[in-house]
Design a protein around this motif. Sequence first.
Motif, PDB file in Angstrom:
ATOM      1  N   ALA A 219       0.840  -1.208   0.000  1.00 43.89           N
ATOM      2  CA  ALA A 219       0.000   0.000   0.000  1.00 43.89           C
ATOM      3  C   ALA A 219       0.869   1.249   0.000  1.00 43.89           C
ATOM      4  O   ALA A 219       0.576   2.216  -0.711  1.00 43.89           O
ATOM      5  CB  ALA A 219      -0.937  -0.009   1.207  1.00 43.89           C
ATOM      6  N   TRP A 220       1.938   1.242   0.766  1.00 39.87           N
ATOM      7  CA  TRP A 220       2.860   2.386   0.821  1.00 39.87           C
ATOM      8  C   TRP A 220       3.482   2.629  -0.557  1.00 39.87           C
ATOM      9  O   TRP A 220       3.497   3.764  -1.044  1.00 39.87           O
ATOM     10  CB  TRP A 220       3.941   2.122   1.874  1.00 39.87           C
ATOM     11  N   ASN A 221       3.944   1.571  -1.205  1.00 39.98           N
ATOM     12  CA  ASN A 221       4.553   1.723  -2.525  1.00 39.98           C
ATOM     13  C   ASN A 221       3.545   2.211  -3.562  1.00 39.98           C
ATOM     14  O   ASN A 221       3.861   3.068  -4.382  1.00 39.98           O
ATOM     15  CB  ASN A 221       5.212   0.407  -2.964  1.00 39.98           C
ATOM     16  N   ARG A 222       2.329   1.684  -3.513  1.00 41.45           N
ATOM     17  CA  ARG A 222       1.296   2.131  -4.456  1.00 41.45           C
ATOM     18  C   ARG A 222       0.910   3.580  -4.188  1.00 41.45           C
ATOM     19  O   ARG A 222       0.722   4.364  -5.121  1.00 41.45           O
ATOM     20  CB  ARG A 222       0.071   1.234  -4.368  1.00 41.45           C
ATOM     21  N   ALA A 223       0.780   3.928  -2.929  1.00 42.64           N
ATOM     22  CA  ALA A 223       0.409   5.309  -2.589  1.00 42.64           C
ATOM     23  C   ALA A 223       1.482   6.279  -3.064  1.00 42.64           C
ATOM     24  O   ALA A 223       1.162   7.350  -3.592  1.00 42.64           O
ATOM     25  CB  ALA A 223       0.183   5.446  -1.081  1.00 42.64           C
ATOM     26  N   LYS A 224       2.739   5.912  -2.890  1.00 38.50           N
ATOM     27  CA  LYS A 224       3.831   6.777  -3.374  1.00 38.50           C
ATOM     28  C   LYS A 224       3.734   6.956  -4.883  1.00 38.50           C
ATOM     29  O   LYS A 224       3.929   8.059  -5.390  1.00 38.50           O
ATOM     30  CB  LYS A 224       5.199   6.189  -3.018  1.00 38.50           C
TER      31      LYS A 224
END
Length: 109
Positions: free
Chosen positions: A39-44
């Motif tokens: 989720a963190w990578n996608r949000a970035k």
Amino acid sequence: MTRILLILAVTLASFGPTRAEDTEVEAWAKEKCVRYERAWNRAKDFIGLEGVSAEFIKGNEKFIADGCSSGADVCPHTPKEIELANALTMAAMNFGTASSFLPFICRQR
């Protein structure tokens, strides 16, 4: 009397988590962290990091590197950080974590 104490001790010991339950809890903790990292990578990628402080980025990356077990220590300040925190919170809630799992907290100084 000794027999009653023995029965009581055995009974109380049976209420603790079993090894299988410990393993399941550990597996779920690892899975939550993997999902949070995704989720963190996608949000970035989708929201971007313009307007996001190095402190916010490092806090999230440290949380992930620690297996999502280092506790809450990330405070979103800017509008972009709040947007990212909200997106990560929604993603985490959607994959079944409690809000207490997340690294977000703003301590008074």
